[in-house]
Design a protein around this motif. Structure first.
Motif, PDB file in Angstrom:
ATOM      1  N   LYS A 329      11.388   4.662   9.811  1.00 23.70           N
ATOM      2  CA  LYS A 329      12.251   3.545   9.376  1.00 23.70           C
ATOM      3  C   LYS A 329      11.410   2.470   8.674  1.00 23.70           C
ATOM      4  O   LYS A 329      11.783   1.964   7.617  1.00 23.70           O
ATOM      5  N   ALA A 330      10.255   2.132   9.289  1.00 22.96           N
ATOM      6  CA  ALA A 330       9.391   1.097   8.704  1.00 22.96           C
ATOM      7  C   ALA A 330       8.861   1.563   7.351  1.00 22.96           C
ATOM      8  O   ALA A 330       8.816   0.790   6.381  1.00 22.96           O
ATOM      9  N   LEU A 331       8.499   2.850   7.268  1.00 19.27           N
ATOM     10  CA  LEU A 331       7.955   3.338   5.999  1.00 19.27           C
ATOM     11  C   LEU A 331       9.052   3.372   4.924  1.00 19.27           C
ATOM     12  O   LEU A 331       8.798   3.068   3.757  1.00 19.27           O
ATOM     13  N   ALA A 332      10.274   3.722   5.324  1.00 15.82           N
ATOM     14  CA  ALA A 332      11.377   3.739   4.351  1.00 15.82           C
ATOM     15  C   ALA A 332      11.538   2.342   3.744  1.00 15.82           C
ATOM     16  O   ALA A 332      11.721   2.194   2.525  1.00 15.82           O
ATOM     17  N   ALA A 333      11.437   1.306   4.583  1.00 13.62           N
ATOM     18  CA  ALA A 333      11.578  -0.065   4.079  1.00 13.62           C
ATOM     19  C   ALA A 333      10.404  -0.406   3.153  1.00 13.62           C
ATOM     20  O   ALA A 333      10.585  -0.997   2.079  1.00 13.62           O
ATOM     21  N   GLN A 334       9.196   0.001   3.556  1.00 13.04           N
ATOM     22  CA  GLN A 334       8.008  -0.282   2.732  1.00 13.04           C
ATOM     23  C   GLN A 334       8.118   0.419   1.371  1.00 13.04           C
ATOM     24  O   GLN A 334       7.835  -0.176   0.326  1.00 13.04           O
ATOM     25  N   MET A 335       8.570   1.672   1.366  1.00 16.34           N
ATOM     26  CA  MET A 335       8.690   2.412   0.106  1.00 16.34           C
ATOM     27  C   MET A 335       9.825   1.853  -0.757  1.00 16.34           C
ATOM     28  O   MET A 335       9.725   1.851  -1.989  1.00 16.34           O
ATOM     29  N   ALA A 336      10.891   1.387  -0.114  1.00 19.58           N
ATOM     30  CA  ALA A 336      11.985   0.773  -0.896  1.00 19.58           C
ATOM     31  C   ALA A 336      11.445  -0.473  -1.601  1.00 19.58           C
ATOM     32  O   ALA A 336      11.767  -0.735  -2.772  1.00 19.58           O
ATOM     33  N   GLY A 337      10.608  -1.226  -0.904  1.00 16.22           N
ATOM     34  CA  GLY A 337       9.983  -2.414  -1.523  1.00 16.22           C
ATOM     35  C   GLY A 337       9.136  -2.009  -2.706  1.00 16.22           C
ATOM     36  O   GLY A 337       9.188  -2.625  -3.785  1.00 16.22           O
ATOM     37  N   PHE A 338       8.358  -0.911  -2.557  1.00 15.41           N
ATOM     38  CA  PHE A 338       7.506  -0.462  -3.668  1.00 15.41           C
ATOM     39  C   PHE A 338       8.364  -0.011  -4.844  1.00 15.41           C
ATOM     40  O   PHE A 338       8.076  -0.337  -6.004  1.00 15.41           O
ATOM     41  N   GLU A 339       9.446   0.721  -4.541  1.00 18.26           N
ATOM     42  CA  GLU A 339      10.280   1.224  -5.633  1.00 18.26           C
ATOM     43  C   GLU A 339      10.931   0.065  -6.397  1.00 18.26           C
ATOM     44  O   GLU A 339      11.090   0.111  -7.611  1.00 18.26           O
ATOM     45  N   ALA A 340      11.241  -1.026  -5.688  1.00 17.52           N
ATOM     46  CA  ALA A 340      11.873  -2.175  -6.353  1.00 17.52           C
ATOM     47  C   ALA A 340      10.857  -3.011  -7.139  1.00 17.52           C
ATOM     48  O   ALA A 340      11.128  -3.440  -8.262  1.00 17.52           O
ATOM     49  N   SER A 341       9.683  -3.253  -6.559  1.00 18.40           N
ATOM     50  CA  SER A 341       8.756  -4.214  -7.188  1.00 18.40           C
ATOM     51  C   SER A 341       7.563  -3.555  -7.860  1.00 18.40           C
ATOM     52  O   SER A 341       6.772  -4.200  -8.538  1.00 18.40           O
ATOM     53  N   LYS A 342       7.384  -2.238  -7.649  1.00 19.50           N
ATOM     54  CA  LYS A 342       6.231  -1.476  -8.170  1.00 19.50           C
ATOM     55  C   LYS A 342       4.913  -1.963  -7.574  1.00 19.50           C
ATOM     56  O   LYS A 342       3.841  -1.767  -8.158  1.00 19.50           O
ATOM     57  N   ALA A 343       4.986  -2.629  -6.450  1.00 16.84           N
ATOM     58  CA  ALA A 343       3.754  -3.100  -5.787  1.00 16.84           C
ATOM     59  C   ALA A 343       3.960  -3.068  -4.284  1.00 16.84           C
ATOM     60  O   ALA A 343       5.080  -3.199  -3.795  1.00 16.84           O
ATOM     61  N   MET A 344       2.861  -2.903  -3.553  1.00 19.78           N
ATOM     62  CA  MET A 344       2.963  -2.828  -2.096  1.00 19.78           C
ATOM     63  C   MET A 344       1.584  -3.108  -1.505  1.00 19.78           C
ATOM     64  O   MET A 344       0.568  -2.675  -2.044  1.00 19.78           O
ATOM     65  N   GLN A 345       1.563  -3.859  -0.420  1.00 21.14           N
ATOM     66  CA  GLN A 345       0.317  -4.072   0.322  1.00 21.14           C
ATOM     67  C   GLN A 345       0.313  -3.128   1.520  1.00 21.14           C
ATOM     68  O   GLN A 345       1.328  -3.001   2.218  1.00 21.14           O
ATOM     69  N   LEU A 346      -0.816  -2.493   1.779  1.00 23.65           N
ATOM     70  CA  LEU A 346      -0.912  -1.658   2.977  1.00 23.65           C
ATOM     71  C   LEU A 346      -0.972  -2.550   4.212  1.00 23.65           C
ATOM     72  O   LEU A 346      -1.518  -3.661   4.149  1.00 23.65           O
ATOM     73  N   THR A 347      -0.421  -2.071   5.333  1.00 21.29           N
ATOM     74  CA  THR A 347      -0.549  -2.829   6.585  1.00 21.29           C
ATOM     75  C   THR A 347      -1.982  -2.661   7.105  1.00 21.29           C
ATOM     76  O   THR A 347      -2.709  -1.747   6.684  1.00 21.29           O
ATOM     77  N   ASN A 348      -2.365  -3.513   8.058  1.00 27.66           N
ATOM     78  CA  ASN A 348      -3.714  -3.381   8.624  1.00 27.66           C
ATOM     79  C   ASN A 348      -3.919  -2.012   9.259  1.00 27.66           C
ATOM     80  O   ASN A 348      -4.969  -1.396   9.115  1.00 27.66           O
ATOM     81  N   ALA A 349      -2.874  -1.536   9.965  1.00 25.40           N
ATOM     82  CA  ALA A 349      -2.997  -0.222  10.624  1.00 25.40           C
ATOM     83  C   ALA A 349      -3.219   0.867   9.574  1.00 25.40           C
ATOM     84  O   ALA A 349      -4.049   1.772   9.759  1.00 25.40           O
TER      85      ALA A 349
END
Ligand SMILES: Cc1ncc(COP(=O)(O)O)c(C=O)c1O
Ligand SMILES: N[C@@H](CCOP(=O)(O)O)C(=O)O
Length: 466
Positions: A329-349
């Protein structure tokens, strides 16, 4: 073995189901629900096996439930019987620390054959058990296309539509695709980059107008079976260099993160890997992500290593899922953010999990040329520009000198003769089995980078699912 989606909501499938599905219905990628693990003694017992047998042993835990072991061995024997070198993926020593793992002895002269020869047979096996027709839609920056076409040309129940970025693959790569005139093969040159082609392919998997009529399938490394087959040569190389008693590092020319993710899988299965070096060209999204946590797309710059001119690396999602705690679920949200903005920060983990095994480097045009020249002058080897990115990163990776470093030689130099001859003054010769390539007739269509035009072309030529 059960396969789950990295985005957490698609149904779990068995190996046959995941192989035919390609991409999960929630847009995620299938991964095994748990990594199979070999003990040190079990790994030691694999040493010295013929490649086809080793392949069956490594793949077995992934396919169990969908294939009998004896049938799997028949398939690996058939797939690797078409390679021109007895060892299938031979190792060559360059200097005291550096080795090349030659992955280009298959029918189309790149590492893609190692997985796609197997995938073609798996499709035939699983489709033979049903009345289903498969419509393969793939994207290529040059090598996947020819390897996939070779693997499925003329096969029953399969149509293949292969999208490549017009003018951005080498002449040899294009001709290896477009001179295959089988009725089930459709080459499409599109305006744009590999990333544009890959985005269209993924969109088609979620286009219900298409999926209602056609069973869309994947030959790109979004298909789990591709990666499974690539895990084998990490074991083959490491066993020859003393594993499991001795650790080995690998340097992997990287674009879509499939090949190097197969190395990660080998490590999860128990193979003692010191480091996986992710080597990019100037299209360095993966180097930025691993070095700084910054996964932002950027534009694609054409280079002399065109197959790695990629700025959205599909399989990185599999790594983020695994090192980020397998939270779909968390990754789906992270990837949706990337697909919308073309950018993403990795989490510390995700950053810490990746840093435990991976390091990275990017090679620019000078680094590629100098490395091709060094390999020729100092070691007597002609290497291609993709392999050069890997070897550059290997030689500059700061790996403990006692640890062997294996660079994956992902393509034959004759696929990229211009870059090789600019660096060395020598024109690499195509092996005899593809020697008349330039005399063969070509067939392809050219389409704009418009999704609807591509979907309409596929719909016109594909066969309905049943
Ligand atoms: C010759 C060659 N080397 C390296 C790569 C990178 O492999 P991957 O996409 O699995 O990272 C590719 C294709 O992507 C390729 O065709
Ligand atoms: N370099 C590849 C790009 C596609 O990668 P894949 O491994 O996901 O199929 C190519 O040559 O087409």
């Amino acid at each position: 073995m059960e396969y789950i989606s990295t985005r957490g909501s698609a149904p779990a499938l068995d190996f046959a189901g995941a192989t035919l599905a390609g991409l999960a219905s929630d847009g995620g990628l299938y991964v095994p629900s748990a990594w199979p693990r070999f003990s040190e003694a079990e790994i030691a017992a694999l040493a010295g096996m013929p490649y086809a047998e080793l392949a069956a042993k490594i793949m077995w835990p992934f396919v169990e439930g969908s294939l009998a072991y004896d049938r799997l061995l028949e398939l690996t024997t058939a797939a690797y019987g078409r390679f021109s070198h007895k060892a299938v993926t031979p190792l060559r020593q360059l200097d005291e620390q550096n080795w090349l793992l030659e992955l280009f002895h298959g029918p189309t002269l790149a590492f893609k054959d190692v997985a796609l020869q197997m995938l073609g047979l798996l499709f035939e096996e699983f489709l033979g058990r049903s009345d289903r027709n498969l419509t393969i839609v793939g994207a290529t920056s040059g090598d996947t296309g020819s390897a996939a076409i070779d693997a499925v040309a003329g096969r029953d129940k399969v149509q293949i539509f292969m999208l490549h970025p017009k003018g951005r693959v080498s002449d040899v790569q294009r001709k290896q695709m477009t001179t295959v005139l089988a009725d089930n093969v459709h080459n499409i040159a599109i305006e744009g980059s590999f990333d544009d082609a890959q985005a269209m392919v993924k969109r088609m998997f979620n286009d219900t107008v298409m999926t209602d009529r056609f069973a869309i399938g994947a030959v790109n490394s979004i298909n789990w079976a591709r990666l499974m087959a690539q895990v084998v040569y990490y074991f083959a190389a490491a066993l020859q260099l003393g594993a499991p008693a001795r650790k080995v590092a690998f340097s992997v020319p990287t674009g879509n993160f499939g090949d190097v993710f197969a190395g990660y899988v080998a490590a999860q299965m128990g193979l003692p890997i010191e480091k996986l070096i992710v080597a990019t060209n100037v299209n360095d999204i993966l180097h930025r992500a691993l070095a700084h946590g910054d996964y932002s797309q950027g534009t694609v710059t054409p280079t002399e290593a065109p197959s790695m001119d990629i700025q959205v690396s599909s399989n990185f999602e599999r790594l983020l899922f695994d090192v980020g705690g397998r939270d779909g679920k968390a990754l789906a949200a992270q990837m949706a953010g990337f697909e919308a903005s073309k950018a993403m920060q990795l989490t510390n983990a995700q950053r810490e999990g990746a840093a435990a095994l991976f390091q990275s480097a990017a090679a620019d045009a000078d680094a590629m040329r100098d490395t091709i020249r060094w390999a020729r002058e100092a070691c007597g080897e002609l290497i291609d520009p993709h392999t050069a990115c890997g070897l550059y990163a290997a030689r500059n990776g700061g790996i403990d000198p006692a640890v062997p470093v294996v660079t994956l030689a992902t393509a034959h130099p004759a696929k990229f003769p211009d870059a090789v001859s600019r660096a060395t003054g020598e024109h690499p010769v195509l092996p005899a089995r593809v020697g008349d390539l330039f005399e063969r007739e070509e067939r392809m269509v050219e389409l704009s980078g418009d999704y609807d035009a591509v979907a309409a072309f596929v719909a016109e030529h594909a066969t309905a699912k049943v």
